[in-house]
Design an enzyme around this catalytic site. Structure first.
Site, short mmCIF file in Angstrom:
data_model
loop_
_atom_site.label_atom_id
_atom_site.label_comp_id
_atom_site.label_asym_id
_atom_site.label_seq_id
_atom_site.Cartn_x
_atom_site.Cartn_y
_atom_site.Cartn_z
N SER A 26 0.81 -1.22 0.00
CA SER A 26 0.00 0.00 0.00
C SER A 26 0.84 1.28 0.00
O SER A 26 0.47 2.26 -0.64
CB SER A 26 -0.96 0.00 1.18
N HIS B 192 1.80 5.01 4.21
CA HIS B 192 0.93 5.60 3.20
C HIS B 192 1.32 7.05 2.91
O HIS B 192 1.45 7.45 1.75
CB HIS B 192 -0.53 5.55 3.67
#
Length: 288
Positions: free
Chosen positions: A209, A266
């Site tokens: 991610s 992230h």
């Protein structure tokens, strides 16, 4: 906006083919006759420059030009094998991710996970003891700086990340090449892992991610500076991903019992991706 003169040509020059091309491209224009010459006008200096360049490339005198460009044949959609062959680095990264998912039993085999985690660790009873990162690096285990991107915890975690990497990775590989995609993937993994480490300290984390947010930011900024079809994402994708990031940062996902979210990874990946997109888009714009 006032009309700008594009060019003056003798009356003997046949402009009908070029005018038809401008009509197909929906370019506003006007042709007038002045002092024994035909003058082509368009609104705006920038458009005038583009039309001049288009006329220089126009195959003057080719009677078949209109027919060849009127309805280009529809290229057949490549099959899955052809897509894999055209996206080799994307496919290799996903293959490595799938292999690690099998070896780690999707996050349940800790004896295997410890070889891919950012820090080595030992489990004793109900406690997990992490080896200092400096010791692992001193022992030559430099792969730990990027290998956490291959670890996934659960089939949904793996499926979502694999789907998005296939979507974004192929775009970058087609536009900038496989080596660039590999460099960006490893670079975003490094940045996101280090960001997560400094955010949460010694902890067990993994997944693509952080890399995905990097690829997303790269495509988004690159497209804004140097528009290209490959990086034109579907409407709302960037907004959706940013909203999801804010929801994760709020702590709501963790509070609902869905597990800890690597927010540092992230954010780190997204910032790094925007930076590379800025550089790459600016260079592409200069080359144009």
């Amino acid at each position: 906006m006032s009309a700008v003169e594009v060019m003056r040509l003798p009356l003997t020059v046949d402009l009908s083919g070029f005018v038809a091309l401008l009509q197909r491209l929906e370019v506003p224009y006007r042709v007038s006759e002045e002092s024994g010459e035909q003058v082509l006008w368009v609104p705006g200096a920038q458009l005038a420059e583009q039309v001049r360049g288009l006329y220089e490339r126009f195959p003057e005198g080719d009677p078949h030009f209109q027919l060849q460009h009127e309805a280009p044949p529809q290229a057949p959609r490549p099959g899955f094998i052809a897509q894999l062959n055209a996206s080799r680095i994307t496919s290799l990264v996903l293959l490595a991710t799938l292999v690690v998912a099998v070896l780690t039993n999707l996050g349940d085999n800790f004896s295997t996970i410890r070889w891919f985690s950012f820090q080595d660790f030992q489990i004793q009873g109900d406690y997990i003891y992490f080896t200092p990162l400096a010791e692992s690096l001193a022992a030559g285990q430099w792969w730990r700086l990027v290998s956490p991107m291959l670890i996934h915890f659960g089939i949904l975690h793996l499926a979502m990340n694999a789907m998005w990497f296939w979507e974004l990775g192929r775009r970058i590989e087609a536009r900038q090449g496989g080596l660039m995609l590999l460099a960006l993937t490893l670079g975003f993994s490094l940045v996101s892992d280090v960001a997560q480490y400094f955010t949460s300290g010694a902890s067990l984390f993994g997944g693509l991610s952080g890399v995905l947010y990097g690829l997303l930011g790269h495509c988004w900024v690159f497209q804004r500076l140097a528009p290209c079809p490959a990086y034109r994402l579907p409407p709302g994708v960037m907004a959706m991903m940013l909203i999801w990031l804010l929801v994760c940062l709020s702590g709501l996902i963790t509070a609902l019992g869905f597990g800890a979210i690597a927010n540092g990874a992230h954010v780190g990946g997204l910032v790094a991706g925007c930076a590379t997109g800025l550089v790459g888009g600016a260079l592409a714009r200069l080359r144009r």
